[in-house]
Design a protein around this motif. Structure first.
Motif, PDB file in Angstrom:
ATOM      1  N   LEU A  33       5.203   0.049  -2.372  1.00 28.63           N
ATOM      2  CA  LEU A  33       6.379   0.716  -2.917  1.00 28.63           C
ATOM      3  C   LEU A  33       6.873  -0.001  -4.173  1.00 28.63           C
ATOM      4  O   LEU A  33       7.278   0.638  -5.152  1.00 28.63           O
ATOM      5  CB  LEU A  33       7.486   0.767  -1.866  1.00 28.63           C
ATOM      6  CG  LEU A  33       8.800   1.426  -2.292  1.00 28.63           C
ATOM      7  CD1 LEU A  33       8.573   2.868  -2.693  1.00 28.63           C
ATOM      8  CD2 LEU A  33       9.819   1.348  -1.163  1.00 28.63           C
ATOM      9  N   ALA A  34       6.816  -1.335  -4.168  1.00 27.63           N
ATOM     10  CA  ALA A  34       7.229  -2.091  -5.357  1.00 27.63           C
ATOM     11  C   ALA A  34       6.324  -1.767  -6.543  1.00 27.63           C
ATOM     12  O   ALA A  34       6.792  -1.632  -7.680  1.00 27.63           O
ATOM     13  CB  ALA A  34       7.197  -3.589  -5.047  1.00 27.63           C
ATOM     14  N   ILE A  35       5.025  -1.637  -6.289  1.00 21.39           N
ATOM     15  CA  ILE A  35       4.094  -1.280  -7.369  1.00 21.39           C
ATOM     16  C   ILE A  35       4.409   0.101  -7.918  1.00 21.39           C
ATOM     17  O   ILE A  35       4.436   0.318  -9.149  1.00 21.39           O
ATOM     18  CB  ILE A  35       2.637  -1.348  -6.856  1.00 21.39           C
ATOM     19  CG1 ILE A  35       2.263  -2.789  -6.494  1.00 21.39           C
ATOM     20  CG2 ILE A  35       1.670  -0.790  -7.900  1.00 21.39           C
ATOM     21  CD1 ILE A  35       0.875  -2.919  -5.880  1.00 21.39           C
TER      22      ILE A  35
ATOM     23  N   GLY B 269      -4.840  -0.343 -12.547  1.00 21.36           N
ATOM     24  CA  GLY B 269      -4.612  -1.727 -12.151  1.00 21.36           C
ATOM     25  C   GLY B 269      -3.739  -1.839 -10.915  1.00 21.36           C
ATOM     26  O   GLY B 269      -4.005  -2.664 -10.025  1.00 21.36           O
ATOM     27  N   GLY B 270      -2.701  -1.003 -10.835  1.00 22.80           N
ATOM     28  CA  GLY B 270      -1.857  -1.008  -9.643  1.00 22.80           C
ATOM     29  C   GLY B 270      -2.619  -0.571  -8.405  1.00 22.80           C
ATOM     30  O   GLY B 270      -2.426  -1.130  -7.315  1.00 22.80           O
ATOM     31  N   SER B 271      -3.515   0.395  -8.551  1.00 22.38           N
ATOM     32  CA  SER B 271      -4.324   0.856  -7.432  1.00 22.38           C
ATOM     33  C   SER B 271      -5.266  -0.244  -6.965  1.00 22.38           C
ATOM     34  O   SER B 271      -5.449  -0.459  -5.759  1.00 22.38           O
ATOM     35  CB  SER B 271      -5.111   2.102  -7.829  1.00 22.38           C
ATOM     36  OG  SER B 271      -5.875   2.585  -6.754  1.00 22.38           O
TER      37      SER B 271
ATOM     38  N   HIS C  49      -1.069   4.203  -2.468  1.00 22.42           N
ATOM     39  CA  HIS C  49      -1.245   4.242  -1.009  1.00 22.42           C
ATOM     40  C   HIS C  49      -2.357   5.250  -0.719  1.00 22.42           C
ATOM     41  O   HIS C  49      -2.115   6.421  -0.456  1.00 22.42           O
ATOM     42  CB  HIS C  49       0.059   4.650  -0.333  1.00 22.42           C
ATOM     43  CG  HIS C  49       0.016   4.573   1.166  1.00 22.42           C
ATOM     44  ND1 HIS C  49      -0.420   3.454   1.846  1.00 22.42           N
ATOM     45  CD2 HIS C  49       0.334   5.488   2.110  1.00 22.42           C
ATOM     46  CE1 HIS C  49      -0.340   3.670   3.138  1.00 22.42           C
ATOM     47  NE2 HIS C  49       0.097   4.895   3.333  1.00 22.42           N
ATOM     48  N   VAL C  50      -3.596   4.783  -0.790  1.00 21.09           N
ATOM     49  CA  VAL C  50      -4.762   5.673  -0.765  1.00 21.09           C
ATOM     50  C   VAL C  50      -5.049   6.090   0.666  1.00 21.09           C
ATOM     51  O   VAL C  50      -5.193   5.249   1.564  1.00 21.09           O
ATOM     52  CB  VAL C  50      -5.985   4.971  -1.378  1.00 21.09           C
ATOM     53  CG1 VAL C  50      -7.194   5.885  -1.337  1.00 21.09           C
ATOM     54  CG2 VAL C  50      -5.683   4.543  -2.807  1.00 21.09           C
TER      55      VAL C  50
END
Length: 506
Positions: free
Chosen positions: A24-26, A56-58, A211-212
Motif C-alpha cells: 500500500l505504501a508503494i 520498479g515498484g512491482s 499486489h499481483v
C-alpha cells in the motif's frame, strides 16, 4: 534479484496481511508520483518515467517470487514498449506502454502462462477486474484485530461521505463556503473533486501491478482457498450490515443538509447570504448532483443485493427508502436548476438530453425501491430500466425537437420576452428546415437583415429538395410544407406577425 531453484517455488503465493501495508505504501508513493507528473500537466517523457517507476515498484513488492530469467525478458519487453512513447506520446504509443507493462508483468510473475490463450486470459483479468480490487483488498490490512476491524467498518462510510461532500461543494456555493472554513489553503489550493477522482483512479490502476494476483489453475485454486479465507472474511465484514448501517446514517444526514438548503433557497427563494447570488446557486449544481444520485444508486444496489446481510434488516430498509427519496428530491432539484439555466440561456439538444437523462435517473431510483419492496432480482431491475429507456427513446424519436428548440429560443429570447439572451441565428439555421417558422418570427423583428434572409432561403431550398423526391419524403417534412404553403397563400394568418406586435417585441 534472487532466483529460486525449485520449479514449484516460482508460484505466486497469496499475499499475506503483513505484506499489504508495504505494498500500500508503494502504491501511494506511485499515485503521488502520478499526481506530480500528470495532474494538470502535458504528458511527454513523464509517461516513460512513470512506467519505469511502476515496473520498479512491482519488482520491489514481488521480488521474492520472481524468476531471474523471466524478469529479464519482461524488462526487455518493457524497454521496447517505451521506445514509441519516448519518440512521441500519442494514442498508439500509450497503448504500447500499457501493453508492455502488462506483458512484462505477466512474463515476470505468472509461471502458469504457457500458451497464448493463458496469456490472453491473464491480461483480460488484469484489465477488466484488476482496477476493481484495490478498495476491497486493501482492507485486509484492517483484519489484524477487533479494533482495526471496527475501523474498517467505518472506512467505506467515511470515504464515500468525503466524495459526497466534495460533490455537494462543487454543486452548492454555500456548502463550498462551509468546507472552505475547515482549511482554506488545503481545500482551495490543493484538494478538488478532480484531484480526488484522479487519485482514486490511479490507486485502482496501479494496485494490480503491485499486489499481483493472477487467476490460478483449478488445482492450485483449491490448494489456496484455505489461505484466502481471512481475506474473504474481511471483504464480507467490509460489506456487512454494520458498515451499510453506518453508511446510510451518514449519507442521510449529508443529503438532508443539501435537501434543506435546496428547500430554502432553490424552492423557497429565501434570501441568500452575502456574496452568493441566486443565479450562482441555481446554475452550477445540476450535473454534479446527478453524479451524486448515480453513486447513491450504485451503493444501494451493492448494499441491498439479493441474499445480502442487509436485505432483511428493517432498519436498513427504512434508511434506504429515506435515502432514495432524498435522491429523487435531489434529481428534482437538478431539473429545476437546469430549467432556470435554460430560461436564461435557452434550449439546446444537449440540455434537452440532460432533462431526459435526469428523468431516467429519477425513474431508476424509484425502480430500485420497487425491486427491494417486491424482492425481485437485479435482472428484473435491469430489464425494467431497459424497457423504460427503450420507451423514452421511442417517444423521443417521434418528437420534433428541432421545431421545439427553435420556437422556444425565439419566444424566450431577449428580443421577444425582454429577458434572457439574444437570438442565436447561427444555431437556429443549424437545426434545419424545421426551424423555418421560428426564423420567420425573427425576420419580423429584423426585416432588413440580409444574412437572415439568406439563411432562410437556404433552408427553404433544402426543404424543397426534401419534398422533391419520395426517397427523401418524411411525414414531418410534409407537415412543415403544408404549413409553409398555407402561410404563403395567406400571410395574414402568420402567427409571427401577432408576436411582432406584442409589447415585449416592441
Amino acid at each position: 534479484m534472487t532466483s529460486l531453484a525449485p520449479a514449484d517455488a516460482t508460484e505466486i503465493q497469496p499475499a499475506t496481511t503483513s505484506s499489504l501495508p508495504f505494498k500500500l505504501a508503494i502504491v501511494l508513493a506511485l499515485a503521488a508520483l502520478a499526481d506530480f507528473l500528470f495532474y494538470n500537466a502535458w504528458i511527454g517523457l513523464s509517461l516513460a518515467v512513470f512506467a519505469i517507476a511502476v515496473a520498479g515498484g512491482s519488482w520491489l513488492a514481488n521480488r521474492t517470487t520472481l524468476d531471474r530469467r523471466s524478469t529479464l525478458v519482461g524488462a526487455i519487453v518493457l524497454l521496447v514498449g517505451l521506445v514509441p512513447a519516448i519518440e512521441e506520446v500519442n494514442t498508439v504509443s500509450i497503448l504500447f506502454v500499457i501493453m508492455a507493462l502488462a506483458l512484462g508483468l505477466l512474463l515476470a510473475t505468472n509461471p502458469d502462462t504457457t500458451t497464448l490463450g493463458d496469456g490472453a486470459r491473464a491480461l483480460r483479468n488484469l484489465f477488466l477486474f484488476g482496477p476493481f480490487r484495490f478498495f476491497l483488498e486493501v482492507l485486509q490490512i484492517f483484519s489484524l484485530s477487533s479494533f482495526t476491524r471496527g475501523i474498517a467498518a467505518w472506512f467505506l462510510p467515511a470515504v464515500l461521505s468525503i466524495v459526497f461532500i466534495a460533490l455537494f461543494a462543487a454543486a452548492n456555493p454555500l456548502i463550498e463556503q462551509w468546507v472552505t472554513l475547515l482549511n482554506p489553503k488545503l481545500i482551495l489550493d490543493y484538494v478538488s473533486v478532480g484531484r480526488i477522482l484522479f487519485w482514486a483512479m490511479m490507486l485502482a490502476l496501479i494496485w494490480p501491478f503491485i499486489h499481483v494476483r493472477w487467476r490460478k489453475r483449478r488445482a492450485k485454486a483449491v490448494a489456496e482457498a484455505a489461505e484466502q479465507e481471512p481475506a474473504v472474511a474481511a471483504r464480507a465484514e467490509f460489506l456487512g450490515a454494520p458498515t451499510i448501517l453506518r453508511s446510510l446514517i451518514l449519507f442521510n444526514v449529508l443529503f438532508a443538509a443539501q435537501s434543506v438548503l435546496d428547500a430554502l433557497y432553490l424552492w423557497g427563494h429565501a434570501a441568500l447570504p452575502a456574496g452568493v447570488s441566486y443565479a450562482t446557486y441555481a446554475h452550477r449544481g445540476a450535473y454534479p448532483l446527478i453524479v451524486t444520485a448515480l453513486l447513491a444508486a450504485a451503493f444501494v444496489l451493492v448494499a441491498m443485493r439479493p441474499g445480502g446481510p442487509a436485505e432483511k434488516s428493517p432498519v436498513i430498509r427504512l434508511l434506504v427508502y429515506i435515502w432514495v427519496g432524498q435522491n429523487v428530491l435531489l434529481v428534482a432539484s437538478s431539473i429545476l436548476r437546469l430549467d432556470i439555466y435554460v430560461a436564461i440561456y435557452l434550449l439546446t439538444y444537449w440540455r434537452i438530453a440532460a432533462f431526459i437523462w435526469m428523468g431516467l435517473v429519477a425513474l431508476g431510483l424509484v425502480l430500485i425501491v420497487a425491486r427491494i419492496m417486491l424482492e425481485r432480482s437485479n435482472e428484473w431491475l435491469v430489464g425494467a430500466n431497459l424497457i423504460a429507456l427503450t420507451s423514452v427513446l421511442y417517444m423521443a424519436s417521434l418528437v420534433n425537437f428541432d421545431a421545439i428548440i427553435a420556437d422556444y429560443n425565439v419566444t424566450h429570447s431577449r428580443e421577444m420576452s425582454g429577458k434572457g439572451v439574444q437570438i442565436d441565428v447561427n444555431y437556429l439555421s443549424q437545426l434545419g428546415p424545421q426551424a423555418l417558422p421560428a426564423i420567420e418570427k425573427v425576420m419580423q423583428l429584423r426585416p432588413n437583415e440580409a444574412c437572415l434572409v439568406g439563411r432562410r432561403d437556404r433552408l427553404l431550398e433544402r426543404q424543397r429538395l426534401d419534398m422533391a423526391s419520395w426517397r427523401t419524403w418524411g411525414f414531418r417534412s410534409w407537415r412543415l410544407q403544408r404549413r409553409l404553403d398555407a402561410q404563403a397563400k395567406d400571410p395574414a394568418k402568420d402567427p409571427a406577425k401577432d408576436l411582432a406586435k406584442s409589447p415585449a417585441a416592441g
